[in-house]
Enzyme design. Structure first.
Site, PDB file in Angstrom:
ATOM      1  N   GLY A  15       0.816  -1.209   0.000  1.00 48.28           N
ATOM      2  CA  GLY A  15       0.000   0.000   0.000  1.00 48.28           C
ATOM      3  C   GLY A  15       0.846   1.252   0.000  1.00 48.28           C
ATOM      4  O   GLY A  15       1.893   1.307   0.649  1.00 48.28           O
ATOM      5  N   ARG A  76       1.081  -5.167  -5.580  1.00 46.08           N
ATOM      6  CA  ARG A  76       1.287  -6.396  -4.812  1.00 46.08           C
ATOM      7  C   ARG A  76       1.642  -7.495  -5.809  1.00 46.08           C
ATOM      8  O   ARG A  76       1.159  -7.508  -6.935  1.00 46.08           O
ATOM      9  CB  ARG A  76       0.031  -6.732  -4.017  1.00 46.08           C
ATOM     10  CG  ARG A  76      -0.370  -5.563  -3.100  1.00 46.08           C
ATOM     11  CD  ARG A  76      -1.498  -5.927  -2.171  1.00 46.08           C
ATOM     12  NE  ARG A  76      -2.037  -4.747  -1.507  1.00 46.08           N
ATOM     13  CZ  ARG A  76      -1.516  -4.157  -0.437  1.00 46.08           C
ATOM     14  NH1 ARG A  76      -0.424  -4.646   0.107  1.00 46.08           N
ATOM     15  NH2 ARG A  76      -2.087  -3.092   0.103  1.00 46.08           N
ATOM     16  N   ASP A 107       5.259  -5.215   6.387  1.00 39.21           N
ATOM     17  CA  ASP A 107       5.736  -6.552   6.735  1.00 39.21           C
ATOM     18  C   ASP A 107       5.905  -7.458   5.514  1.00 39.21           C
ATOM     19  O   ASP A 107       6.901  -8.176   5.389  1.00 39.21           O
ATOM     20  CB  ASP A 107       4.764  -7.225   7.714  1.00 39.21           C
ATOM     21  CG  ASP A 107       4.922  -6.699   9.137  1.00 39.21           C
ATOM     22  OD1 ASP A 107       5.900  -5.985   9.394  1.00 39.21           O
ATOM     23  OD2 ASP A 107       4.065  -7.009   9.982  1.00 39.21           O
ATOM     24  N   THR A 129       4.054   2.489   5.845  1.00 41.65           N
ATOM     25  CA  THR A 129       2.666   2.041   5.969  1.00 41.65           C
ATOM     26  C   THR A 129       1.905   3.013   6.854  1.00 41.65           C
ATOM     27  O   THR A 129       2.416   3.446   7.889  1.00 41.65           O
ATOM     28  CB  THR A 129       2.563   0.624   6.563  1.00 41.65           C
ATOM     29  OG1 THR A 129       1.200   0.350   6.897  1.00 41.65           O
ATOM     30  CG2 THR A 129       3.424   0.453   7.795  1.00 41.65           C
ATOM     31  N   ASP A 131      -0.499   2.241   8.635  1.00 37.22           N
ATOM     32  CA  ASP A 131      -1.135   1.483   9.713  1.00 37.22           C
ATOM     33  C   ASP A 131      -0.384   1.524  11.042  1.00 37.22           C
ATOM     34  O   ASP A 131      -0.939   1.123  12.069  1.00 37.22           O
ATOM     35  CB  ASP A 131      -1.307   0.018   9.297  1.00 37.22           C
ATOM     36  CG  ASP A 131      -2.098  -0.136   8.013  1.00 37.22           C
ATOM     37  OD1 ASP A 131      -2.950   0.737   7.736  1.00 37.22           O
ATOM     38  OD2 ASP A 131      -1.867  -1.111   7.270  1.00 37.22           O
ATOM     39  N   ASP A 133       1.854  -0.420  12.068  1.00 37.13           N
ATOM     40  CA  ASP A 133       1.839  -1.782  12.618  1.00 37.13           C
ATOM     41  C   ASP A 133       3.164  -2.529  12.470  1.00 37.13           C
ATOM     42  O   ASP A 133       3.200  -3.758  12.571  1.00 37.13           O
ATOM     43  CB  ASP A 133       0.715  -2.601  11.972  1.00 37.13           C
ATOM     44  CG  ASP A 133       0.863  -2.731  10.462  1.00 37.13           C
ATOM     45  OD1 ASP A 133       1.747  -2.069   9.873  1.00 37.13           O
ATOM     46  OD2 ASP A 133       0.086  -3.505   9.860  1.00 37.13           O
ATOM     47  N   ARG A 175      -5.950  -1.642   8.529  1.00 41.21           N
ATOM     48  CA  ARG A 175      -5.892  -3.091   8.342  1.00 41.21           C
ATOM     49  C   ARG A 175      -6.293  -3.770   9.655  1.00 41.21           C
ATOM     50  O   ARG A 175      -7.381  -3.524  10.149  1.00 41.21           O
ATOM     51  CB  ARG A 175      -4.505  -3.531   7.859  1.00 41.21           C
ATOM     52  CG  ARG A 175      -4.486  -4.865   7.136  1.00 41.21           C
ATOM     53  CD  ARG A 175      -3.162  -5.153   6.471  1.00 41.21           C
ATOM     54  NE  ARG A 175      -2.018  -5.026   7.355  1.00 41.21           N
ATOM     55  CZ  ARG A 175      -0.804  -5.474   7.058  1.00 41.21           C
ATOM     56  NH1 ARG A 175      -0.586  -6.066   5.895  1.00 41.21           N
ATOM     57  NH2 ARG A 175       0.199  -5.331   7.897  1.00 41.21           N
TER      58      ARG A 175
END
Length: 324
Positions: A15, A76, A107, A129, A131, A133, A175
């Site tokens: 992303g 992707r 990741d 990212t 996110d 995360d 996510r």
């Protein structure tokens, strides 16, 4: 003896995130200033195995630091998850004389970087990212811009929600992580925040909270719902049926990925990009650049991927306290 690096590649994967262009710019200009050649790999690992490789110079990254998205594009790539795809990617690197690659992504992108490192291509990952995360880092490129974009949108929705005395459910991205939801929930003064890490799917608690608030004279009720929970539209229908209060769902979606990056995202991404080139020039490989405890540091990718991250219990408790 450390492998001498002469040509560096850079790609963005997964992303997109605001600040990726700042990181690309820093990688390119730092490498060029060190006398290295730079290759841009378009469309992530998909572009790598399809040989979409371009030469980059200082002009290639002029006037991009303020732009969202990624000038190298991203995609992707399922093929790169196979041994055949990984072998092909390494062969393309050798074809172009690429000794080291900077991979900007999350990741999944780092797992691809691991495979390139195993194939002999020195590889450094940057946490790109929205996110937040990536467990080894307190900061990820794009989060600051995304959370500010969401916050500003929620402020606007709250205005109209108050005017109509509604309950509003606003779904934010992230996510399976609840960081954007938590930050917006606190910053926007939400009455309820639903996080994948904490929510038990008990809608009756929400319904009771809304009814109690209305009895105390509250004119609106704001619920921030994380993407990892989702189903906001159905939730809104059920809450309206149970409470009799007009309830609307808004899914902010991909607007959170776009837009001009904040100063923090531009600055941190730039430092991380330069740091990655420094690591490659030192002969390092299979590393992830991170921001930890106020410092820019690096971790072994294997170690980074094995780390776990969770929502701060104190911050979560603060969010609950302030919503009362």
């Amino acid at each position: 003896m450390a492998k001498e690096i002469k040509t560096i590649g850079v790609l963005t994967s997964g992303g997109d995130a605001p600040g990726m262009n700042a990181a690309i710019r820093a990688v390119v200009r730092t490498a060029l200033n060190k006398g290295l050649n730079v290759k841009g790999i378009q469309k992530g690992y998909n572009g790598l195995i399809n040989d979409e490789v371009i030469d980059m110079n200082k002009r290639s990254v002029a006037d991009i630091i303020q732009k969202g998205g990624t000038i190298l594009y991203t995609a992707r790539c399922l093929e790169f998850m196979t041994p055949e795809g990984q072998k092909k990617g390494a062969e393309i690197c050798r074809k172009h004389g690429i000794d080291g690659i900077v991979v900007i992504g999350g990741d999944g992108s780092f797992r691809g970087a691991q495979k390139l490192a195993e194939a002999g291509v020195n590889t450094i990952g940057l946490p790109g990212t929205i996110d937040l995360d990536i467990a080894c880092s307190d900061y990820t490129i794009g989060f600051d811009t995304a959370v500010n974009t969401a916050m500003e949108a929620i402020d606007k929705i709250r205005d109209t929600s108050t005017s109509h005395e509604r309950c509003s459910i606003i779904e934010v991205m992230g996510r399976n992580a609840g960081y954007i939801a938590l930050w917006c929930g606190i910053a926007n003064g939400a009455e309820d925040i639903l996080l994948p890490e904490r929510y038990d799917n008990d809608e009756q608690v929400l319904i009771n909270h809304i009814i109690e608030g209305r009895k105390r004279g509250k004119k609106h009720h704001l619920i921030i719902n994380a993407e990892g929970i989702g189903h906001s539209t159905g939730m809104a229908r059920r809450i309206e049926a149970a409470t009799g209060i007009e309830t609307r769902a808004t899914i902010l979606g991909y607007m959170q990925r776009g837009g001009s990056p904040t100063c923090k995202d531009r600055m941190y991404a730039s430092v991380m990009g330069a740091y990655a080139v420094d690591l490659l020039c030192e002969g390092k490989s299979n590393r992830v650049v991170a921001y930890k405890n106020g410092k820019f540091v690096d971790f072994d990718i294997d170690e980074a991927l094995s780390m776990k991250k969770d929502i701060s219990e104190y911050e979560f408790n603060v969010s609950a306290l302030l919503s009362k």
